[in-house]
Design an enzyme around this catalytic site. Structure first.
Site, PDB file in Angstrom:
ATOM      1  CB  THR A  40       7.279  -8.019  -1.363  1.00  0.00           C
ATOM      2  OG1 THR A  40       7.344  -6.750  -2.001  1.00  0.00           O
ATOM      3  CG2 THR A  40       7.200  -9.115  -2.402  1.00  0.00           C
ATOM      4  CG  HIS A  43       1.621  -8.200  -1.176  1.00  0.00           C
ATOM      5  ND1 HIS A  43       0.302  -7.825  -1.268  1.00  0.00           N
ATOM      6  CD2 HIS A  43       2.340  -7.051  -1.182  1.00  0.00           C
ATOM      7  CE1 HIS A  43       0.232  -6.502  -1.336  1.00  0.00           C
ATOM      8  NE2 HIS A  43       1.463  -6.011  -1.270  1.00  0.00           N
TER       9      HIS A  43
HETATM   10  P1  NAD Z   1       2.688  -0.071   3.052  1.00  0.00           P
HETATM   11  O1  NAD Z   1       1.549  -0.829   2.485  1.00  0.00           O
HETATM   12  O2  NAD Z   1       3.248  -0.435   4.363  1.00  0.00           O
HETATM   13  O3  NAD Z   1       2.295   1.489   3.116  1.00  0.00           O
HETATM   14  C1  NAD Z   1       1.265   2.068   2.404  1.00  0.00           C
HETATM   15  C2  NAD Z   1       0.594   3.083   3.314  1.00  0.00           C
HETATM   16  O4  NAD Z   1      -0.404   3.772   2.569  1.00  0.00           O
HETATM   17  C3  NAD Z   1      -0.114   2.435   4.528  1.00  0.00           C
HETATM   18  O5  NAD Z   1       0.426   2.950   5.747  1.00  0.00           O
HETATM   19  C4  NAD Z   1      -1.567   2.807   4.310  1.00  0.00           C
HETATM   20  O6  NAD Z   1      -2.255   3.034   5.540  1.00  0.00           O
HETATM   21  C5  NAD Z   1      -1.435   4.095   3.477  1.00  0.00           C
HETATM   22  N1  NAD Z   1      -2.682   4.531   2.835  1.00  0.00           N
HETATM   23  C6  NAD Z   1      -3.806   3.831   2.588  1.00  0.00           C
HETATM   24  N2  NAD Z   1      -4.757   4.627   2.069  1.00  0.00           N
HETATM   25  C7  NAD Z   1      -4.239   5.857   1.976  1.00  0.00           C
HETATM   26  C8  NAD Z   1      -4.731   7.121   1.508  1.00  0.00           C
HETATM   27  N3  NAD Z   1      -5.970   7.255   1.006  1.00  0.00           N
HETATM   28  N4  NAD Z   1      -3.903   8.189   1.564  1.00  0.00           N
HETATM   29  C9  NAD Z   1      -2.664   8.081   2.061  1.00  0.00           C
HETATM   30  N5  NAD Z   1      -2.144   6.907   2.517  1.00  0.00           N
HETATM   31  C10 NAD Z   1      -2.911   5.827   2.460  1.00  0.00           C
HETATM   32  O7  NAD Z   1       3.790  -0.081   1.944  1.00  0.00           O
HETATM   33  P2  NAD Z   1       5.388   0.202   1.891  1.00  0.00           P
HETATM   34  O8  NAD Z   1       6.103  -1.054   2.190  1.00  0.00           O
HETATM   35  O9  NAD Z   1       5.757   1.449   2.640  1.00  0.00           O
HETATM   36  O10 NAD Z   1       5.459   0.465   0.332  1.00  0.00           O
HETATM   37  C11 NAD Z   1       4.794   1.575  -0.234  1.00  0.00           C
HETATM   38  C12 NAD Z   1       4.196   1.235  -1.596  1.00  0.00           C
HETATM   39  O11 NAD Z   1       5.254   1.019  -2.525  1.00  0.00           O
HETATM   40  C13 NAD Z   1       3.335  -0.028  -1.649  1.00  0.00           C
HETATM   41  O12 NAD Z   1       2.280   0.210  -2.576  1.00  0.00           O
HETATM   42  C14 NAD Z   1       4.290  -1.071  -2.219  1.00  0.00           C
HETATM   43  O13 NAD Z   1       3.604  -2.110  -2.889  1.00  0.00           O
HETATM   44  C15 NAD Z   1       5.095  -0.242  -3.164  1.00  0.00           C
HETATM   45  N6  NAD Z   1       6.467  -0.702  -3.461  1.00  0.00           N
HETATM   46  C16 NAD Z   1       6.909  -0.485  -4.721  1.00  0.00           C
HETATM   47  C17 NAD Z   1       8.210  -0.803  -5.047  1.00  0.00           C
HETATM   48  C18 NAD Z   1       8.715  -0.498  -6.419  1.00  0.00           C
HETATM   49  O14 NAD Z   1       9.818  -0.920  -6.748  1.00  0.00           O
HETATM   50  N7  NAD Z   1       7.937   0.244  -7.211  1.00  0.00           N
HETATM   51  C19 NAD Z   1       9.067  -1.361  -4.096  1.00  0.00           C
HETATM   52  C20 NAD Z   1       8.579  -1.568  -2.790  1.00  0.00           C
HETATM   53  C21 NAD Z   1       7.276  -1.223  -2.481  1.00  0.00           C
END
Ligand code: NAD
Ligand code: ZN
Length: 341
Positions: A40, A43
């Site tokens: 975040t 972002h």
């Molecule tokens: P991050 O962006 O570091 O990790 C996402 C990973 O997905 C990256 O390593 C990326 O290379 C990979 N990816 C891209 N395309 C892909 C594909 N086709 N197949 C498999 N993997 C692929 O994010 P993070 O900090 O580990 O967080 C994970 C997710 O959770 C993010 O989308 C984030 O926005 C979300 N999030 C949600 C909450 C919530 O409360 N719901 C809280 C924190 C983060």
């Protein structure tokens, strides 16, 4: 006090001076020891569309931290000066139906620390004492600083029973990688994780993945064959926010499979609903962490031998925050810690 803030509606963050926060009757004043950089914050750093709509300017950000209680309001009970604490970044209203039922993670009036109000990238943070979580001895400052995202991993992974189950985790970001370790620790059979980033897939292997699959190069179904998984995955944790990853997950789930969605896909993401309906899939959305069940579970998991320390790959002094953000932006990192002392 020193704080890392968004001072202009533009990319980047700036180290600046801000007034000390006021401590209300029910608040704790926390002297920050260490913080971690969240996706975040990236972002916000990039000043993407979501940040432009969401982040007030000027404001200092950050919500992954550990610190020490340095002061408190007159109504606060249960904390002492010097207690080591981290805290739940979702500040809930306390009077909506879900809050009153103890389901604080489903509060409709949630306010985010470092998102909707001043954050933890500062020498001091004020939060309601209710949101603070004491860190027991034996848990390092580094680990406590990543309890917020570790909590996302734990809340998501513990949504469904994994004992003896085959688990697919799409997305080996820091949260996906921690979820690998949790799934392994609680007794899943195969834990398969997918990504397109080799650095992160390697980290996922270190954290106990049965197979870490680069979906840009490898065929997931072939990997399933090699693992003698003839029917499909029992549990899916979507942790990439990538529509392709979610669609691929739907294809390889067994009938009756259970999916928890943490990753945040684009609003117009289309899926094949037939996969959901005819397979009888169960899908659960995840937001944040359970207050405070997830926090107790995090402590207990670590105390029962779960080791997530490899996820912390970089340390910087806070004055070198730009290098920390660069490391996160490069994709060649796990969690990045900024040291405030
Ligand atoms: P991050 O962006 O570091 O990790 C996402 C990973 O997905 C990256 O390593 C990326 O290379 C990979 N990816 C891209 N395309 C892909 C594909 N086709 N197949 C498999 N993997 C692929 O994010 P993070 O900090 O580990 O967080 C994970 C997710 O959770 C993010 O989308 C984030 O926005 C979300 N999030 C949600 C909450 C919530 O409360 N719901 C809280 C924190 C983060
Ligand atoms: Zn509420």
């Amino acid at each position: 006090m020193k704080a890392l803030a968004k001072l202009e509606r533009a990319p980047g963050l700036v180290m600046t001076d801000v007034p000390m926060p006021e401590v209300g009757h029910n608040d704790l004043l926390i002297k920050i020891t260490k913080t971690a950089i969240c996706g975040t914050d990236i972002h916000i750093w990039n000043w993407d569309e979501w940040s432009q709509k969401t982040i007030p300017v000027p404001m200092h950000v950050g919500h992954e931290y550990v610190g020490v209680v340095a002061g408190m309001g007159s109504e606060v009970k249960g904390f002492n000066i010097g207690d080591r604490v981290s805290g739940e970044g979702h500040i809930t209203c306390g009077h909506c139906r879900n809050c009153r039922a103890g389901r604080r993670h489903l509060c409709r009036n949630t306010i985010g620390v470092g998102v909707n109000r001043a954050g933890a990238f500062a020498e001091y943070l004020v939060i309601p004492a209710f949101n603070a979580f004491p860190i027991p001895e034996g848990i390092s400052d580094d680990l406590a600083a990543v309890f917020d995202p570790f909590g996302n991993a734990v809340h998501t992974a513990l949504s469904f029973n994994m004992v003896g189950e085959d688990v697919l985790i799409t997305g080996a970001g820091p949260i996906g990688i921690m979820a690998v370790a949790v799934a392994r620790h609680v007794g899943a059979r195969h834990v398969v994780v997918t990504d397109v980033n080799e650095y992160r897939l390697d980290l996922a292997r270190k954290m106990g993945a049965s197979r870490a699959v680069n979906v840009a190069k490898e065929d997931l179904k072939q990997v399933m064959g090699e693992l003698h998984m003839c029917e499909g995955f029992d549990v899916g944790l979507e942790m990439s926010g990538n529509p392709h990853a979610f669609r691929q997950m739907l294809e390889v789930m067994n009938n009756g499979g259970k999916i928890a969605l943490l990753g945040i896909p684009p609003a117009d993401t289309a899926i094949d609903w037939n996969q959901v309906i005819f397979k009888g899939l169960e899908i659960k959305g995840i937001y944040g962490r359970e207050m405070f069940e997830t926090w107790y579970k995090m402590v207990a998991l670590i105390q029962s031998g779960l080791d997530i320390t490899p996820i912390i790959t970089h340390h910087y002094k806070v004055d070198d925050f730009e290098q920390g953000f660069e490391a996160m932006l490069s994709g060649q990192s796990g969690k990045v810690i900024l040291d405030w002392q």
